[in-house]
Write an enzyme that holds these catalytic residues in place. Structure first.
Site, PDB file in Angstrom:
ATOM      1  CE  LYS A 197      -6.433  -0.512   4.924  1.00 41.43           C
ATOM      2  NZ  LYS A 197      -7.209  -0.810   4.421  1.00 41.43           N
ATOM      3  CE1 TYR A 257      -6.606  -7.260  -6.516  1.00 41.97           C
ATOM      4  CE2 TYR A 257      -6.926  -8.484  -4.704  1.00 41.97           C
ATOM      5  CZ  TYR A 257      -6.200  -7.344  -5.537  1.00 41.97           C
ATOM      6  OH  TYR A 257      -6.276  -5.920  -5.048  1.00 41.97           O
ATOM      7  CG  HIS A 310      -6.270  -8.898   1.937  1.00 41.85           C
ATOM      8  ND1 HIS A 310      -5.963  -9.160   0.648  1.00 41.85           N
ATOM      9  CD2 HIS A 310      -5.771  -7.085   1.889  1.00 41.85           C
ATOM     10  CE1 HIS A 310      -6.383  -8.032  -0.075  1.00 41.85           C
ATOM     11  NE2 HIS A 310      -5.783  -7.000   0.579  1.00 41.85           N
ATOM     12  NE  ARG A 329      -3.193  -3.226  -2.347  1.00 46.52           N
ATOM     13  CZ  ARG A 329      -2.555  -3.816  -0.574  1.00 46.52           C
ATOM     14  NH1 ARG A 329      -1.347  -4.303  -0.574  1.00 46.52           N
ATOM     15  NH2 ARG A 329      -3.368  -4.888   0.001  1.00 46.52           N
ATOM     16  CG  HIS A 366      -5.921   0.597  -5.030  1.00 49.92           C
ATOM     17  ND1 HIS A 366      -5.672  -0.299  -4.203  1.00 49.92           N
ATOM     18  CD2 HIS A 366      -6.821  -0.079  -6.103  1.00 49.92           C
ATOM     19  CE1 HIS A 366      -6.217  -0.996  -4.330  1.00 49.92           C
ATOM     20  NE2 HIS A 366      -7.446  -0.999  -4.855  1.00 49.92           N
ATOM     21  NE  ARG A 425      -3.562  -2.352   3.002  1.00 49.64           N
ATOM     22  CZ  ARG A 425      -3.499  -3.338   3.714  1.00 49.64           C
ATOM     23  NH1 ARG A 425      -2.037  -3.842   3.837  1.00 49.64           N
ATOM     24  NH2 ARG A 425      -3.851  -4.627   3.639  1.00 49.64           N
TER      25      ARG A 425
END
Length: 317
Positions: free
Chosen positions: A183, A286, A277, A254, A251, A159
């Site tokens: 994150k 995806y 994730h 990515r 993005h 990211r």
């Protein structure tokens, strides 16, 4: 008056509840500053809309009326869905804290919208971006910075927030793995290409005089490069590569990283780890890009798929 609506202030009790909720998600989940800012904005908008009633006292009907008003005002379904997700977390927080005996969002249907992914760049387009977009800038440092940033974004799938917060010492790690803090403060190791490492080491050598703790220093070397500053660099790289700058973003790179891996046989579990994730369901978006590849696998390798191809060829003959 604004947009025909009376301007209302957020009640003090609601403001205190919002603050307590934001502190809780930081303590429990390590929520990032950007996440806290988004949640604060959404909750304060709702609190002002409900004023003078406190969020501790609003009814489920008020929640339904708020979203009906959002629709009338032309707020997108995607934004409404994001706000409802925030409100549901806040409602559970109030329930756990004993502020309310019910969840104010119970029964509120999620707005329906078409979830879409950005169109990835092709492998050839990425190659052009790396070969032509990262050279010939106004100075050598801009060339080095462009090369490192684009190499790392595309070969690691980071990211943009993860990229710009990389410490200078990260590339000196041995073993071919890059330590990344994602994150919620979650850490992961991502494979790091030799080309990206060499470019990063060249940038660090050039920036040695700055003595910055960051791999990508900003105007103030004690602070990292801003997102806005990076966007200007990426815009210039896209133009030099002959690509539409509107199609090139962190993005999109990515997403291109993930798409190209899937197209070359990577599985979703591996991709989940690489992208950072927390939940496999996030990675499963995806699967959209895998549909045609899976169809081709069946056509080529399934017995009935081969029979159909042979039959169709016979009919054409």
């Amino acid at each position: 008056m604004t947009d025909g609506r009376e301007v209302r202030r957020c009640p003090a009790e609601s403001a205190a509840l919002i603050e307590a909720f934001l502190e809780a998600i930081v303590a429990e989940r390590g929520a990032a500053e950007q996440t806290r800012a988004a949640y604060r904005a959404d909750l304060e908008d709702f609190a002002c809309w409900c004023a003078p009633l406190s969020l501790a006292d609003v009814s489920r009907g008020s929640v339904q009326a708020y979203f009906a008003d959002q629709g009338r005002r032309g707020i997108s379904a995607r934004t409404q869905a994001r706000r409802l997700s925030c409100f549901r977390q806040f409602a559970r927080f109030m329930l756990q804290m004993g502020v309310r005996a019910d969840e104010m969002t119970a029964g509120q249907a999620s707005p329906r919208y078409q979830s879409g992914l950005p169109h990835p760049l092709s492998e050839d387009e990425v190659r052009r971006l790396l070969e032509k977009g990262t050279c010939g800038h106004a100075d050598l440092r801009r060339d080095l910075l462009s090369r490192v940033a684009l190499e790392m974004l595309y070969t690691t799938g980071l990211r943009i927030s993860e990229l710009l917060s990389l410490p200078a010492g990260c590339v000196r790690q041995r073993g071919g793995m890059l330590p990344v803090r994602g994150k919620g403060g979650r850490e992961r190791l991502v494979p790091f290409s030799s080309a990206a490492r060499e470019a990063a080491e060249a940038l660090l050598a050039y920036d040695a005089v700055l003595d910055s703790p960051w791999l990508f220093p900003g105007r103030n070397p004690r602070k990292p490069l801003t997102r806005q500053g990076f966007d200007k660099i990426l815009h210039a790289c896209a133009l030099k590569a002959g690509l539409d700058p509107l199609r090139v973003s962190p993005h999109v790179l990515r997403h291109s990283f993930a798409t190209h891996l899937l197209n070359r046989g990577a599985d979703l579990r591996a991709l989940q780890v690489l992208l950072g994730h927390a939940d496999i369901t996030t990675t499963q978006i995806y699967t959209q890009v895998m549909t045609e590849r899976l169809k081709e696998v069946v056509r080529q390798h399934h017995p009935l798929g081969q029979d159909r191809q042979s039959g169709e060829a016979g009919k054409r003959g």
